[in-house]
Design a protein around this motif. Sequence first.
Motif, PDB file in Angstrom:
ATOM      1  N   THR A   1       0.847  -1.200   0.000  1.00 42.10           N
ATOM      2  CA  THR A   1       0.000   0.000   0.000  1.00 42.10           C
ATOM      3  C   THR A   1       0.875   1.240   0.000  1.00 42.10           C
ATOM      4  OG1 THR A   1      -1.652  -1.205   1.258  1.00 42.10           O
ATOM      5  CG2 THR A   1      -1.861   1.177   1.214  1.00 42.10           C
ATOM      6  N   ARG A   2       1.943   1.154   0.818  1.00 45.04           N
ATOM      7  CA  ARG A   2       2.929   2.239   0.826  1.00 45.04           C
ATOM      8  C   ARG A   2       4.305   1.647   0.679  1.00 45.04           C
ATOM      9  NH1 ARG A   2       2.635   5.187   6.008  1.00 45.04           N
ATOM     10  NH2 ARG A   2       4.005   6.678   4.990  1.00 45.04           N
ATOM     11  N   LEU A   3       5.217   2.401   0.094  1.00 45.39           N
ATOM     12  CA  LEU A   3       6.564   1.898  -0.140  1.00 45.39           C
ATOM     13  C   LEU A   3       7.255   1.590   1.186  1.00 45.39           C
ATOM     14  CD1 LEU A   3       7.599   4.331  -2.985  1.00 45.39           C
ATOM     15  CD2 LEU A   3       7.247   1.887  -3.197  1.00 45.39           C
ATOM     16  N   PRO A   4       8.075   0.516   1.223  1.00 50.32           N
ATOM     17  CA  PRO A   4       8.681   0.089   2.490  1.00 50.32           C
ATOM     18  C   PRO A   4       9.475   1.190   3.188  1.00 50.32           C
ATOM     19  CG  PRO A   4       9.058  -1.540   0.764  1.00 50.32           C
ATOM     20  CD  PRO A   4       8.413  -0.371   0.109  1.00 50.32           C
ATOM     21  N   HIS A   5      10.254   1.956   2.416  1.00 44.73           N
ATOM     22  CA  HIS A   5      11.122   2.944   3.067  1.00 44.73           C
ATOM     23  C   HIS A   5      10.340   4.150   3.588  1.00 44.73           C
ATOM     24  CE1 HIS A   5      10.651   4.526  -0.995  1.00 44.73           C
ATOM     25  NE2 HIS A   5      11.072   5.702  -0.555  1.00 44.73           N
ATOM     26  N   LEU A   6       9.023   4.224   3.279  1.00 49.44           N
ATOM     27  CA  LEU A   6       8.217   5.359   3.747  1.00 49.44           C
ATOM     28  C   LEU A   6       7.334   4.993   4.934  1.00 49.44           C
ATOM     29  CD1 LEU A   6       7.020   6.873   0.353  1.00 49.44           C
ATOM     30  CD2 LEU A   6       8.917   7.614   1.771  1.00 49.44           C
ATOM     31  N   LEU A   7       7.389   3.759   5.386  1.00 48.99           N
ATOM     32  CA  LEU A   7       6.462   3.324   6.430  1.00 48.99           C
ATOM     33  C   LEU A   7       6.622   4.096   7.726  1.00 48.99           C
ATOM     34  CD1 LEU A   7       6.132  -0.534   6.186  1.00 48.99           C
ATOM     35  CD2 LEU A   7       4.385   1.190   5.833  1.00 48.99           C
ATOM     36  N   LYS A   8       7.832   4.530   8.040  1.00 46.03           N
ATOM     37  CA  LYS A   8       8.066   5.193   9.317  1.00 46.03           C
ATOM     38  C   LYS A   8       7.728   6.679   9.282  1.00 46.03           C
ATOM     39  CE  LYS A   8      11.648   1.945  10.731  1.00 46.03           C
ATOM     40  NZ  LYS A   8      13.071   1.765  11.061  1.00 46.03           N
TER      41      LYS A   8
ATOM     42  N   GLU B   1       1.034  12.093   5.753  1.00 48.38           N
ATOM     43  CA  GLU B   1       0.949  13.303   4.932  1.00 48.38           C
ATOM     44  C   GLU B   1       2.286  13.633   4.282  1.00 48.38           C
ATOM     45  OE1 GLU B   1       1.020  14.692   9.297  1.00 48.38           O
ATOM     46  OE2 GLU B   1       0.153  13.092   8.082  1.00 48.38           O
ATOM     47  N   ASP B   2       3.400  13.125   4.887  1.00 50.09           N
ATOM     48  CA  ASP B   2       4.702  13.378   4.283  1.00 50.09           C
ATOM     49  C   ASP B   2       5.051  12.332   3.248  1.00 50.09           C
ATOM     50  OD1 ASP B   2       5.009  15.482   5.963  1.00 50.09           O
ATOM     51  OD2 ASP B   2       5.967  14.286   7.530  1.00 50.09           O
ATOM     52  N   ALA B   3       4.261  11.267   3.213  1.00 47.58           N
ATOM     53  CA  ALA B   3       4.652  10.135   2.399  1.00 47.58           C
ATOM     54  C   ALA B   3       3.893  10.031   1.088  1.00 47.58           C
ATOM     55  CB  ALA B   3       4.433   8.854   3.200  1.00 47.58           C
ATOM     56  N   ASN B   4       3.134  11.038   0.758  1.00 45.78           N
ATOM     57  CA  ASN B   4       2.376  10.965  -0.494  1.00 45.78           C
ATOM     58  C   ASN B   4       3.306  10.827  -1.677  1.00 45.78           C
ATOM     59  OD1 ASN B   4      -0.139  11.091   0.542  1.00 45.78           O
ATOM     60  ND2 ASN B   4      -0.372  13.302   0.301  1.00 45.78           N
TER      61      ASN B   4
ATOM     62  N   LEU C   1      16.919  -8.034  -2.236  1.00 50.97           N
ATOM     63  CA  LEU C   1      15.522  -8.429  -2.178  1.00 50.97           C
ATOM     64  C   LEU C   1      15.252  -9.311  -0.956  1.00 50.97           C
ATOM     65  CD1 LEU C   1      14.817  -9.221  -5.947  1.00 50.97           C
ATOM     66  CD2 LEU C   1      14.166  -7.183  -4.681  1.00 50.97           C
ATOM     67  N   HIS C   2      16.285  -9.952  -0.433  1.00 56.47           N
ATOM     68  CA  HIS C   2      16.106 -10.829   0.724  1.00 56.47           C
ATOM     69  C   HIS C   2      15.634 -10.057   1.955  1.00 56.47           C
ATOM     70  CE1 HIS C   2      17.550 -14.361  -1.228  1.00 56.47           C
ATOM     71  NE2 HIS C   2      18.794 -13.890  -1.424  1.00 56.47           N
ATOM     72  N   THR C   3      15.942  -8.754   2.011  1.00 52.38           N
ATOM     73  CA  THR C   3      15.588  -7.982   3.216  1.00 52.38           C
ATOM     74  C   THR C   3      14.111  -7.579   3.236  1.00 52.38           C
ATOM     75  OG1 THR C   3      16.206  -5.909   2.133  1.00 52.38           O
ATOM     76  CG2 THR C   3      17.914  -7.048   3.404  1.00 52.38           C
ATOM     77  N   TYR C   4      13.395  -7.786   2.123  1.00 55.30           N
ATOM     78  CA  TYR C   4      11.992  -7.347   2.036  1.00 55.30           C
ATOM     79  C   TYR C   4      11.050  -8.535   2.155  1.00 55.30           C
ATOM     80  CZ  TYR C   4      13.966  -2.935   0.449  1.00 55.30           C
ATOM     81  OH  TYR C   4      14.674  -1.758   0.366  1.00 55.30           O
ATOM     82  N   THR C   5      11.188  -9.274   3.240  1.00 52.00           N
ATOM     83  CA  THR C   5      10.397 -10.497   3.387  1.00 52.00           C
ATOM     84  C   THR C   5       8.903 -10.218   3.517  1.00 52.00           C
ATOM     85  OG1 THR C   5      10.897 -10.377   5.750  1.00 52.00           O
ATOM     86  CG2 THR C   5      12.287 -11.834   4.405  1.00 52.00           C
ATOM     87  N   ASP C   6       8.532  -9.007   3.997  1.00 53.56           N
ATOM     88  CA  ASP C   6       7.107  -8.677   4.120  1.00 53.56           C
ATOM     89  C   ASP C   6       6.477  -8.350   2.765  1.00 53.56           C
ATOM     90  OD1 ASP C   6       7.278  -9.015   6.793  1.00 53.56           O
ATOM     91  OD2 ASP C   6       7.457  -6.878   7.282  1.00 53.56           O
TER      92      ASP C   6
END
Length: 1307
Positions: free
Chosen positions: A980-987, A991-994, A1212-1217
């Motif tokens: 739904t949202r990019l992994p590096h923007l989850l934190k 409103e800042d992550a649009n 790619l191994h680090t993005y198991t979710d």
Amino acid sequence: MNSKGGTALSRRNYRLASDTDKPKVTGIVNEKLLSDYLHHVFPVFGKQGPVSATYRKSLTFQDLGAHLEKLLAEDNLTEDERDQVEGCLGPSTVVLDHSSGFEGLLFVDDDLLGVIGHSNFSSIRATTCVYKGKWVYEVLISSQGLMQIGWCTLNCRFNQEEGVGDTPDSYAYDGNRVRKWNVTTTNYGKSWAAGDIVSCLIDLDEGTITFCLNGQSLGIAFSNIKMGPGVAYFPAISLSFKESVAFNFGSRPLRYPVEGYLPLQSPPSADLIKANRLLGYLKTVLATSIDTQEEKLVEIDSASWQILGDPTILVTLAHIFNHFAPLMCKVYLVEDVLMNFLLGILEGGGSVDEHPLIQQLLDLFWLLMEDYEVNECLKQLVMSLLRAYRFSPIIPDLGFQIHYLRLTTAILRHEKSRKFLLSNVLFDVLRSVVFFYIKTPLRVKEAGLEELIPTTWWPTRFDKEGKDERDTREETADERLRRRAYERGCHRLKKRIEVVEELQVQILRLMLNNKDKGTGEASRYIFLNKFRKFLQENASNRGNPTVLCPPEYMVCFLHRLIAAIRSYWDEGKRKIPGSISSEDAYVPPQLFYNGKVDYFDLQRLGGLLSHLKKTLKDDLAAKANIIIDPAEIQSTSMDDLDEDEETGAAQRPSGAVAMGGALARPSWLSSPTLGRANRFLSTAAVSLMTPRRPLAPPEKVKVRTLAVEQRTEEDIEGSHGNDGLLLGRPLEEPDQPITEKSLLEILDGVVMMYNLSVHQQLGKMVVVSDDVHEYAIALKDTEEKIARCPSRRPDILEELQKSQKVFAEKLNHLSRRLAWINATIYSKEKMLDVYWLLRVCIRTIEHADSTGSLFAFMPEFYLNVAMNSYSALKNYFSPSNCMEELPGYEDTLAQLAAILAKHFADPRIVGTDIKDSLMQALASYVCYPQSLRAVERIPEEQRMAMMRNLLAPYEQRPWAQTNWILVRLWRGCGFGYRYTRLPHLLKTKPEDANLPSLQKDLSVASFQKPCPSLLLQRHMAELLSQDKDMAASFLNSVLNQLNWAFSEFIGMIQEIQQAAERPERNFVDTRQLKVCATCFDLSVSLLRVLEMTITLVPEIFLDWTRPSAELLLRRLAQLLNQVLNRVTAERNLFDRVVNLRLPGLESVDHYPILVAVTGILVCILVDSDKHGILRASSVLLSDPCFQLRSIQYLLGEGEGGATGADRKHFSLHTYTDYISTEEQQKVEQMLAFLTDESKEAAASTAPPSEDDLCPICYAHSISAIFKPCSHKSCKACINQHLMNNKDCFFCKATITGVDDYTKPTSS
């Protein structure tokens, strides 16, 4: 007696004269009874009270004139007191000084009391000053922006930057910034809102200046002000662009008089006493009856008084009105005497129908007053009512508003008065739309909302993305009690607001009455023509502040109008057999082309009306039986328009000018009622105001057009053999009555109103709900911090508790304000109105679409309203009201989906803006599961047509939006494409992550959970596999756009990197960052469309029996290698820019683009059949740009890179979710396969000589020869070139054929 005696009947030849003209006897009642009656009505007072009957003279009608004048003359002793008042200098009538006392650009009303700023900071003062005593004036705030109101001396010099309060001898209050000004500034007072009244008080005995807001003192603002010889203070104001106010110096009764302070303009004391005395006589007449049988006077209840034609009473009234009528033309007396008298009649409560006396009095006015007097009196009365309604404070039961609306209703119930007001006042000199507005209180405490809603509530549970979770099952008992108490308070408030709304609908129903034909044209047809001109002004004058109706008024007007229309529509259904109910209402298509309704210069779907009439005249004749007069078909050339502009410019006055002709309509923003802002004040040499087009002459080309004001009932409703507004019914349109034709035109106007400004205002008011949401999150966050705060840090705990208190107070205020807004704007009933409008538009579009080519005549705003009203229902009314609960919601969604699917590529629609809007709406539609399922429910033929249009080549059209739609259909199915949202923007905060979305409207959709459409994917696969030519051209255009988008992106990040490294400049242009991020998003979405295409139809690339398959595969491999090399190179440009983490480039990261490329590679190298995999690998490996290191980078296996301590590797191994185990295994399998293949290829391939390489790409051997010129290149280069161009690379000859070329063996 002779009835002509005295002066009572000299003003008008009353019909009663002949009846009473008899010698010696009255012919009415006997002389004693008449004398008693006249003495009772007009008593003479002695020192001890009324003179007794024993001592008074007999009184007859002959003596009454002199008697009455003598009585009234007793009160004239106080006249001319104004001239004796010391301390005030200037004209007795105080107005704004429009000749020399202003600075900047200003609009000033006719009455010289209302003003609108038209430049940065304009100033103006009054014509009268004060130097001694205590004085007050009032300012009616029409807009709540930046203004400084107060006092100044004649020596003050203002400019565009400095105004009242910015110079030593000027003092001002600014309720926008809540400050007071006198060179320096400090906090003072309260914030003001539109509809407030500011009182400005100056005490020149004590040397103080004080301000009041709605009658409440804000305290002394300034003390020890400069006084003495030569010092006098003028009322003055400075205001910024489009801000507006109206002054009351005393020409009308002060709303909030202050004891001991005098208004600058003295009240007409003598006239007031006279008017009140005459009103007393009138009340006595109304409360007295003559019993001729018993020969005595009888006290009666004046509420039941009627004009029964009794000559004695009528002649008595005529004498009273001889003096009373001239007084009722003066605004002060109308407001102070007449309005208060009429309001008193209604004070008993009950419905307006229960007070017939007002109708009788109005009959009396029309009978006994000259027409010009009645007209002026009614005009001033309704203006006073509107002013009182607009500037009354909000109290819990809305008592003031209800009081004034009831009297307005009572006046409009009188047929003759209603028609006069409709014809001459309500839309011409008055902003009657104000009557349908309910203002929102800015200060909830003063509005009594704390008592009405004692318990406040706001959402306290939020999901990971900060959204409100409305799961009541998780509420605590305390939260549930608070929520229910809050909802009960909201319900009480809503019930009180509904009383006002019901009165407003009653007023509109009176205006829409079409049965009152006894005294000329029915009210509805007068209203209809005025309403159309009102729409024309608002459609044609975008940006002219004196004419535009504020959108907050439009919203309320729209809802009341819908209620009135629907009630009349359903009443008509019961009377007209076979007609449809308002639930199924629509506007028939013939209104759009038969010329009966004027659409001004609004754009049609097919372009300009003049063009359509020329090109479609045969269709009109064949389908609608409308013949256009050839003389009417004349094109309006640009030269004609230029001449018109020049003529207008030549007639335009310059300097400080009166703009009478250009602005002859009500000014919406300045004076609260009368607002014909016909004076434009300018200190510049040339006026900056451009007069708008005159309203009277209609546009040059019309199909049998009548000017709006010339239309009659027959032109609208039709008669025998005349269809009126429905002239020219096409064969596709059912031959059945719909409703009264006038209602159709009003409905058409309602749709236009929504398009003009209502939708914009609905979006604007959501900000209060957003504020509640943000403060609730902040409060919850603060409470969590308090819970975690260590006991050893009481200082931190104290600050957190302060913050908690501030947030809680703000939420208490906002939640009550939100309750008001939800009741007036976002209630369930208002939502149903907007939903009804959506369905009206859908049915109208469907009916117009069935007419074939005539669909082009439909105005664009119908499609806009269909899209915008759906958007409003989805985004603005939720979550307070659930859209899914609307009746017939699923069917409506499917109907709208069919419209969007059909018309986004409809050749009958030519406007670029409307086509873009349709594309955006469709893109938003496929983002949400419910609306996407609606698209899947439309007929298969329409779905296939939609997909065919989406797969058209990406040239010469808004391809980015098309691509976005295709991506949304795929999202959730691609490789690692379930986020739904990019992994590096989850934190980061939501409103800042649009993501920088392709269109602003789609930003919310970026965060919707993936909802792919397998059905539409299947349609896409069928089309691409069956139509080989379309597949080739579509993919060629996708590859072209990918090449462009990624190249642009790389070029821009180079510029950003250079700018960031420059020592003298440490910032980058935000627009450049936005364009850069957009190019990156485009590249990713184009890669995802390629992934979808290859997954669904792999044979397009891998079945080389298809034309262009090999070429497309080679181009794909080339682009994929370029992307990989740019993104995966060690310490490359992409890495450096990503690590800068610039605001605006949040979406630019390794993950989205590398995962998209990986998805394509896995599809062709792992998931294809054996032959396909071999072809794909050979093409990929033969590309000179291929580097195995780029593939290894995906799994964090880069060679010779920096150490782990220096840099964290992407893997790619680090993005198991986000990436499943199966997907990771496929990547490992692909890497192993390519490693083996690249080793074999390196061992078996001998390097070709330079002479044998293609002279274009220098990557492949020469393999093709062109006809007829015999130049050579590799097949990849020439095939790619021939997709877009037929000329030879070298000699520009037209290529007729391409043959295989094999190098001859050397001898």
